[in-house]
Design an enzyme around this catalytic site. Structure first.
Site, PDB file in Angstrom:
ATOM      1  N   ARG A   1     -16.889  10.188 -37.180  1.00 47.58           N
ATOM      2  CA  ARG A   1     -16.507  11.297 -38.073  1.00 47.58           C
ATOM      3  C   ARG A   1     -17.126  11.078 -39.458  1.00 47.58           C
ATOM      4  O   ARG A   1     -17.512  12.020 -40.140  1.00 47.58           O
ATOM      5  CB  ARG A   1     -14.982  11.469 -38.169  1.00 47.58           C
ATOM      6  CG  ARG A   1     -14.580  12.508 -39.208  1.00 47.58           C
ATOM      7  CD  ARG A   1     -13.194  13.140 -39.016  1.00 47.58           C
ATOM      8  NE  ARG A   1     -12.193  12.242 -38.495  1.00 47.58           N
ATOM      9  CZ  ARG A   1     -11.602  11.269 -39.196  1.00 47.58           C
ATOM     10  NH1 ARG A   1     -11.886  11.088 -40.460  1.00 47.58           N
ATOM     11  NH2 ARG A   1     -10.706  10.488 -38.619  1.00 47.58           N
TER      12      ARG A   1
ATOM     13  N   TYR B   1     -21.681  38.151 -44.078  1.00 48.97           N
ATOM     14  CA  TYR B   1     -21.401  37.919 -42.664  1.00 48.97           C
ATOM     15  C   TYR B   1     -19.902  38.146 -42.431  1.00 48.97           C
ATOM     16  O   TYR B   1     -19.074  37.673 -43.210  1.00 48.97           O
ATOM     17  CB  TYR B   1     -21.798  36.481 -42.317  1.00 48.97           C
ATOM     18  CG  TYR B   1     -21.429  36.081 -40.915  1.00 48.97           C
ATOM     19  CD1 TYR B   1     -22.103  36.605 -39.822  1.00 48.97           C
ATOM     20  CD2 TYR B   1     -20.398  35.191 -40.681  1.00 48.97           C
ATOM     21  CE1 TYR B   1     -21.760  36.247 -38.536  1.00 48.97           C
ATOM     22  CE2 TYR B   1     -20.046  34.820 -39.390  1.00 48.97           C
ATOM     23  CZ  TYR B   1     -20.730  35.359 -38.326  1.00 48.97           C
ATOM     24  OH  TYR B   1     -20.379  34.999 -37.054  1.00 48.97           O
TER      25      TYR B   1
ATOM     26  N   ASP C   1     -26.100  31.377 -48.743  1.00 50.61           N
ATOM     27  CA  ASP C   1     -26.195  31.345 -47.287  1.00 50.61           C
ATOM     28  C   ASP C   1     -27.637  31.718 -46.931  1.00 50.61           C
ATOM     29  O   ASP C   1     -28.053  32.860 -47.079  1.00 50.61           O
ATOM     30  CB  ASP C   1     -25.188  32.341 -46.694  1.00 50.61           C
ATOM     31  CG  ASP C   1     -25.199  32.387 -45.161  1.00 50.61           C
ATOM     32  OD1 ASP C   1     -26.212  31.987 -44.564  1.00 50.61           O
ATOM     33  OD2 ASP C   1     -24.204  32.847 -44.577  1.00 50.61           O
TER      34      ASP C   1
ATOM     35  N   LYS D   1     -28.306  29.669 -35.656  1.00 44.82           N
ATOM     36  CA  LYS D   1     -29.296  30.729 -35.630  1.00 44.82           C
ATOM     37  C   LYS D   1     -30.714  30.129 -35.636  1.00 44.82           C
ATOM     38  O   LYS D   1     -31.069  29.449 -34.715  1.00 44.82           O
ATOM     39  CB  LYS D   1     -29.045  31.676 -36.811  1.00 44.82           C
ATOM     40  CG  LYS D   1     -27.554  32.049 -37.013  1.00 44.82           C
ATOM     41  CD  LYS D   1     -26.968  32.860 -35.875  1.00 44.82           C
ATOM     42  CE  LYS D   1     -25.441  32.928 -35.897  1.00 44.82           C
ATOM     43  NZ  LYS D   1     -24.843  33.408 -37.150  1.00 44.82           N
TER      44      LYS D   1
HETATM   45  C1  PLP Z   1     -23.601  33.315 -37.830  1.00 45.61           C
HETATM   46  C2  PLP Z   1     -23.538  33.335 -39.293  1.00 45.61           C
HETATM   47  C3  PLP Z   1     -22.569  32.598 -39.987  1.00 45.61           C
HETATM   48  C4  PLP Z   1     -21.487  31.807 -39.270  1.00 45.61           C
HETATM   49  O1  PLP Z   1     -22.017  30.729 -38.565  1.00 45.61           O
HETATM   50  P1  PLP Z   1     -21.376  30.129 -37.217  1.00 45.61           P
HETATM   51  O2  PLP Z   1     -22.346  29.085 -36.818  1.00 45.61           O
HETATM   52  O3  PLP Z   1     -21.249  31.255 -36.232  1.00 45.61           O
HETATM   53  O4  PLP Z   1     -20.032  29.588 -37.585  1.00 45.61           O
HETATM   54  C5  PLP Z   1     -22.605  32.618 -41.362  1.00 45.61           C
HETATM   55  N1  PLP Z   1     -23.542  33.331 -42.042  1.00 45.61           N
HETATM   56  C6  PLP Z   1     -24.471  34.055 -41.406  1.00 45.61           C
HETATM   57  C7  PLP Z   1     -25.469  34.819 -42.209  1.00 45.61           C
HETATM   58  C8  PLP Z   1     -24.508  34.097 -40.020  1.00 45.61           C
HETATM   59  O5  PLP Z   1     -25.434  34.833 -39.406  1.00 45.61           O
END
Ligand code: PLP
Length: 380
Positions: free
Chosen positions: A47, A99, A171, A196
């Site tokens: 962890r 998101y 982000d 992604k």
């Molecule tokens: C998918 C996504 C998230 C969340 O991520 P997870 O891996 O699904 O928890 C946050 N921001 C954006 C822009 C996303 O496309």
């Protein structure tokens, strides 16, 4: 080192014992000690740190030009780790097009914590600056946004947050460091859903934070260690493997994205196309300034404005898969109002432009001819 070399070698070294070129999947929870409190190597408990995760975290730091990377069990776990730095009375200014899961966390998980959230159009600089006061602790931005491809001027926001001593997080999921490096533009924290483009193969849920400031890196690592949202060794390995082809995949995502946009622009049934590479896109100038390409995310609506048209189109697709998520090698299509953004209340959705005839495409790296043929038959 240039980006394409960093994607493969950044922060990496051969495994010490065997010389393995790729880090082994250290599928272990704990590490032996020779005497109480004296671990044999650098590791004690997974962890806190695990060698496969460390390899990924060093790669993340390298490609984002940071000093510290942290890998999480999901993108939302990464966001949650940042939010845990704040307490009742603190204020957070966030972009008004986020998101869905981020919006849900801010408004439903943290709403009773006493933290005050403001959602604002980041391009309305006067409005944004009028919300800043001595309690403002964080500015949270997504650029480009999901699904309307709105942009925020990272350098311009960073100039303001630096002056006022406010943390600034971006982000960077949609752009990836191949196209945009927020830390270089003045942001303090980069967040990713590594699920992604970084992972890139739709086979893992993962998240990341990267920072330049080492004290901030320590603080975030402590929060991660103390709350436990860490990424497992196998998933760390998968994301690291994905990063090694990020530059090649992104190049093709961009090329195919441009071709699909060109096709949609010239199709009689299509209304508006949302893509930062279009000269008429309201944020095209910002895109040119802070991104080195426009990516493979494209949204559009129908001239008819009809939800039925969007649904019938989505049902007919054959090469594109109708599914949530994005950024994988395969092309995906999504209906934001019914799928990824269903958690946003309807009036709020319509207000920001996520209408019932809006479709979002994650253009993959297949042959562009096949993608366009698929869109053509589904629109016929
Ligand atoms: C998918 C996504 C998230 C969340 O991520 P997870 O891996 O699904 O928890 C946050 N921001 C954006 C822009 C996303 O496309």
């Amino acid at each position: 080192m240039k980006f394409n070399t960093k994607a493969i070698h950044g922060g990496q070294h051969h495994e010490k014992v065997t010389g393995a070129v790729m880090p082994p999947v250290f599928q272990t929870s704990t590490f032996a000690q020779s005497s109480p409190g004296k671990p044999i190597g650098e590791y004690e408990y997974s962890r806190a740190a695990n060698p496969t995760r460390t390899a990924l975290e060093d790669a993340l730091a390298s490609i984002e030009n940071g000093t510290r990377g942290l890998a999480f069990s999901s993108g939302l776990a990464a966001t949650d780790c940042v939010l845990r730095s704040f307490k009742a009375g603190d204020e957070i200014i966030a972009m008004d097009d986020l998101y869905g899961g981020t919006y849900r966390m801010f408004t439903r998980i943290y709403k009773d914590s006493g933290i005050k959230f403001h959602f604002v159009d980041m391009n309305d600089s006067a409005k944004f600056q009028s919300l800043i006061n001595e309690n403002t602790k964080l500015v949270w931005v997504e650029t480009p946004t999901n699904p309307l491809m709105k942009l925020a001027d990272i350098a311009a926001i960073a100039k303001i947050t630096k002056e006022k001593n406010i943390l600034f997080a971006v982000d960077n999921t949609f752009a990836t460091p191949y196209l945009q490096r927020p830390l270089d533009l003045g942001a303090d924290i980069v967040m990713h859903s590594a699920t992604k483009y970084l992972g890139g193969h739709s086979d893992v849920i993962a998240g990341a934070l990267v920072v330049k400031d080492s004290a901030l890196g320590e603080q975030l690592h402590f929060q991660q260690f103390a709350t436990g949202g860490t990424l497992g060794p196998m998933d760390s390995y998968l994301v690291l493997r994905g990063i090694k082809t990020l530059h090649l995949r992104m190049q093709r995502h961009c090329e195919n994205g441009e071709k699909v946009v060109d096709f949609l622009k010239n199709h009689p049934k299509i209304g508006k196309v949302f893509f930062p590479g279009l000269p008429e896109h309201p944020f095209h100038e910002i895109a040119k300034k802070q991104m080195s390409g426009f990516g493979g995310m494209v949204s559009f609506n129908f001239k008819s404005g009809a939800k039925a048209d969007a649904i019938s189109f989505l049902e007919k697709l054959k090469v594109f898969t109708l599914a949530e998520s994005l950024g994988g090698v395969e092309s995906l299509a999504n209906h934001p109002a019914l799928m990824t953004h269903a958690s946003i209340p309807e009036d709020k959705r319509i207000e920001i432009g996520i209408t019932d005839d809006l479709v979002r495409l994650s253009v993959g790296i297949e042959d562009a001819e096949d993608l366009m043929a698929d869109l053509r038959q589904a629109l016929a």
